[in-house]
Scaffold this motif. Structure first.
Motif, mmCIF file in Angstrom:
data_model
loop_
_atom_site.group_PDB
_atom_site.id
_atom_site.type_symbol
_atom_site.label_atom_id
_atom_site.label_comp_id
_atom_site.label_asym_id
_atom_site.label_seq_id
_atom_site.Cartn_x
_atom_site.Cartn_y
_atom_site.Cartn_z
ATOM 1 N N LYS A 97 -120.515 29.889 -27.220
ATOM 2 C CA LYS A 97 -121.549 28.877 -27.467
ATOM 3 C C LYS A 97 -122.188 29.067 -28.834
ATOM 4 O O LYS A 97 -122.460 28.095 -29.550
ATOM 5 N N ASN A 98 -122.431 30.312 -29.209
ATOM 6 C CA ASN A 98 -123.036 30.568 -30.518
ATOM 7 C C ASN A 98 -122.098 30.174 -31.649
ATOM 8 O O ASN A 98 -122.550 29.686 -32.698
ATOM 9 N N MET A 99 -120.798 30.371 -31.460
ATOM 10 C CA MET A 99 -119.856 29.960 -32.498
ATOM 11 C C MET A 99 -119.837 28.442 -32.638
ATOM 12 O O MET A 99 -119.808 27.910 -33.757
ATOM 13 N N VAL A 100 -119.862 27.731 -31.522
ATOM 14 C CA VAL A 100 -119.882 26.268 -31.574
ATOM 15 C C VAL A 100 -121.140 25.788 -32.290
ATOM 16 O O VAL A 100 -121.089 24.891 -33.146
ATOM 17 N N ARG A 101 -122.283 26.383 -31.973
ATOM 18 C CA ARG A 101 -123.533 25.997 -32.643
ATOM 19 C C ARG A 101 -123.466 26.286 -34.142
ATOM 20 O O ARG A 101 -123.922 25.486 -34.967
ATOM 21 N N LEU A 102 -122.919 27.435 -34.506
ATOM 22 C CA LEU A 102 -122.830 27.803 -35.920
ATOM 23 C C LEU A 102 -121.962 26.820 -36.688
ATOM 24 O O LEU A 102 -122.326 26.370 -37.783
ATOM 25 N N VAL A 103 -120.825 26.457 -36.120
ATOM 26 C CA VAL A 103 -119.912 25.539 -36.807
ATOM 27 C C VAL A 103 -120.551 24.164 -36.964
ATOM 28 O O VAL A 103 -120.453 23.533 -38.023
ATOM 29 N N LEU A 104 -121.217 23.680 -35.930
ATOM 30 C CA LEU A 104 -121.872 22.372 -36.008
ATOM 31 C C LEU A 104 -122.992 22.382 -37.050
ATOM 32 O O LEU A 104 -123.161 21.416 -37.805
ATOM 33 N N ALA A 105 -123.757 23.472 -37.099
ATOM 34 C CA ALA A 105 -124.845 23.558 -38.076
ATOM 35 C C ALA A 105 -124.305 23.610 -39.501
ATOM 36 O O ALA A 105 -124.859 22.977 -40.411
ATOM 37 N N CYS A 106 -123.217 24.349 -39.714
ATOM 38 C CA CYS A 106 -122.628 24.428 -41.055
ATOM 39 C C CYS A 106 -122.055 23.082 -41.482
ATOM 40 O O CYS A 106 -122.192 22.679 -42.644
ATOM 41 N N GLU A 107 -121.423 22.377 -40.561
ATOM 42 C CA GLU A 107 -120.841 21.080 -40.907
ATOM 43 C C GLU A 107 -121.928 20.063 -41.231
ATOM 44 O O GLU A 107 -121.724 19.170 -42.055
ATOM 45 N N TYR A 108 -123.075 20.204 -40.601
ATOM 46 C CA TYR A 108 -124.192 19.301 -40.876
ATOM 47 C C TYR A 108 -124.587 19.353 -42.349
ATOM 48 O O TYR A 108 -124.926 18.332 -42.955
ATOM 49 N N SER A 109 -124.520 20.543 -42.952
ATOM 50 C CA SER A 109 -124.867 20.703 -44.365
ATOM 51 C C SER A 109 -123.634 20.772 -45.259
ATOM 52 O O SER A 109 -123.750 21.137 -46.430
ATOM 53 N N ARG A 110 -122.459 20.450 -44.721
ATOM 54 C CA ARG A 110 -121.191 20.498 -45.462
ATOM 55 C C ARG A 110 -120.943 21.883 -46.059
ATOM 56 O O ARG A 110 -120.478 22.023 -47.188
ATOM 57 N N SER A 118 -104.833 33.472 -46.893
ATOM 58 C CA SER A 118 -105.649 32.439 -46.259
ATOM 59 C C SER A 118 -107.061 32.519 -46.799
ATOM 60 O O SER A 118 -107.500 33.564 -47.288
ATOM 61 N N SER A 119 -107.770 31.403 -46.693
ATOM 62 C CA SER A 119 -109.125 31.348 -47.240
ATOM 63 C C SER A 119 -110.151 31.988 -46.313
ATOM 64 O O SER A 119 -111.207 32.425 -46.768
ATOM 65 N N GLY A 120 -109.889 32.013 -45.006
ATOM 66 C CA GLY A 120 -110.865 32.549 -44.066
ATOM 67 C C GLY A 120 -112.100 31.691 -43.931
ATOM 68 O O GLY A 120 -113.161 32.179 -43.541
ATOM 69 N N SER A 121 -111.972 30.385 -44.238
ATOM 70 C CA SER A 121 -113.086 29.439 -44.131
ATOM 71 C C SER A 121 -112.605 28.201 -43.392
ATOM 72 O O SER A 121 -111.461 27.767 -43.578
ATOM 73 N N TRP A 122 -113.498 27.626 -42.583
ATOM 74 C CA TRP A 122 -113.125 26.475 -41.766
ATOM 75 C C TRP A 122 -114.179 25.376 -41.886
ATOM 76 O O TRP A 122 -115.360 25.645 -42.131
ATOM 77 N N ILE A 123 -113.725 24.139 -41.709
ATOM 78 C CA ILE A 123 -114.618 22.995 -41.574
ATOM 79 C C ILE A 123 -114.191 22.220 -40.334
ATOM 80 O O ILE A 123 -113.111 22.458 -39.776
ATOM 81 N N LEU A 124 -115.034 21.296 -39.905
ATOM 82 C CA LEU A 124 -114.721 20.486 -38.734
ATOM 83 C C LEU A 124 -114.013 19.203 -39.163
ATOM 84 O O LEU A 124 -114.434 18.536 -40.107
ATOM 85 N N THR A 125 -112.940 18.875 -38.469
ATOM 86 C CA THR A 125 -112.227 17.616 -38.680
ATOM 87 C C THR A 125 -112.029 16.930 -37.331
ATOM 88 O O THR A 125 -111.983 17.586 -36.290
ATOM 89 N N SER A 126 -111.912 15.624 -37.371
ATOM 90 C CA SER A 126 -111.794 14.848 -36.139
ATOM 91 C C SER A 126 -110.390 14.979 -35.552
ATOM 92 O O SER A 126 -109.396 15.044 -36.276
ATOM 93 N N VAL A 127 -110.327 15.005 -34.217
ATOM 94 C CA VAL A 127 -109.045 15.012 -33.518
ATOM 95 C C VAL A 127 -108.840 13.719 -32.740
ATOM 96 O O VAL A 127 -107.896 13.610 -31.959
#
Length: 329
Positions: free
Chosen positions: A57-70, A135-144
């Motif tokens: 759950k914390n990882m999901v929250r972290l990814v969503l928060a990071c994507e919010y600020s790009r 690898s870059s070791g960095s991720w962003i969210l993309t639509s599926v």
């Protein structure tokens, strides 16, 4: 009728069967190392452990928060803010977070590509480096979501700061990335400036660069700095040929979020219905197929540098000859 008796197994057979069963169980446990690796060596962490669920759950929250600020989410951030001392559970937590992101939000974490080495100096530094980064070791969210669902009515722009400003910014960076990719992957700074003036982006640039703390410069420059900060474009300064050249290339987020597919969609939307759709598609493929320009330009810069050294050598030799002839006179 006398009762039938079951024949009792000999005493010496039971230990053999028991030993065989134990050996078979041990073989099954030893022969499946991938399962232990997936679970980080702790099977209980995958089987509904409360600490494991909290990390997901914390990882999901972290990814969503990071994507919010790009902002790309990096593995170091995941380890520090989510896993802590449970870094060995990264793979299991990551995979479970992907499942929840796909099922609940219709998105997934996509790893960003490495930055391309486009200048001669960057290529030389990469060759001298003993360690190769894979690898870059960095991720962003993309639509599926399926293509038919990727419409503005279903995927509206973000409400921060406003839907209007967000939609303008999305159109602007998609336009800039498309210009760069359609020009072979590299676009001179002066040419990009002429393109932006032709479509009159000054007003939109003023609205969308208001939150970028940049001293001096015009509105368009601040907008490009914001795109560079968000990872859509990269500004490259190169002076290997003796004169400084400034060019723009597509950044990691631009390649992942937009890429060739987004460019095709934008071009088709701009042109709309044309008489010869096949010719438009061929021209589009030719333009997108010329992304070897950065490599060719690096080779041209190397050749120019060699020619410059050769000319300087000839000048020195010519000067020495003239001095000798004057002494003889």
């Amino acid at each position: 009728m006398p009762p039938t008796r079951k024949r009792r197994a000999p005493a010496n057979e039971e230990p053999e069967d028991l030993d065989g069963h134990v050996r078979q169980t041990q073989r099954r446990r030893v022969s499946d190392p991938d399962e232990d690796e997936f679970a980080g060596g702790d099977v209980s962490a995958v089987q509904g452990d409360g600490n494991f669920d909290a990390m997901v759950k914390n990882m999901v929250r972290l990814v969503l928060a990071c994507e919010y600020s790009r902002t790309p989410v990096r593995r170091a951030d995941i380890t520090a803010k989510v896993l802590g001392t449970n870094a060995r559970h990264f793979k299991a937590v990551f995979n479970e977070a992907q499942i929840q992101l796909r099922g609940t939000f219709g998105m997934e974490m996509t790893e960003l590509p490495l930055r391309e080495k486009v200048t001669l100096a960057q290529r030389r530094a990469a060759q001298k480096s003993q360690t190769t980064q894979k690898s870059s070791g960095s991720w962003i969210l993309t639509s599926v979501l399926p293509e038919r669902f990727r419409q503005a009515e279903i995927l509206p722009p973000s409400q921060a700061p406003t839907a209007e400003l967000e939609s303008q910014y999305t159109g602007l960076y998609t336009f800039v990335v498309s210009l760069i990719l359609l020009n072979g992957g590299m676009l001179p700074d002066g040419k990009l400036e002429r393109y932006l003036k032709r479509v009159d982006v000054e007003e939109a640039a003023a609205q969308n660069s208001v939150n970028i703390m940049v001293s001096g410069g015009d509105k368009t420059e601040k907008l490009l700095k914001r795109m560079e900060k968000d990872g859509y474009v990269i500004k490259i300064r190169d002076n290997t040929s003796g004169e400084e050249t400034v060019e723009w290339t597509v950044g990691p987020r631009g390649r992942t979020e937009i890429g060739d597919t987004g460019v095709r969609g934008m071009v088709r939307q701009v042109y709309g219905e044309v008489d010869d759709q096949a010719e438009l598609e061929r021209a589009l493929e030719r333009s997108l197929g010329t992304n070897e320009v950065p490599k060719r330009r690096a080779e041209q810069a190397a050749q120019t540098q060699k020619k410059g050294r050769r000319r300087r050598t000839e000048v020195r030799e010519g000067g020495g000859t003239s001095d000798e002839s004057s002494d003889d006179d």
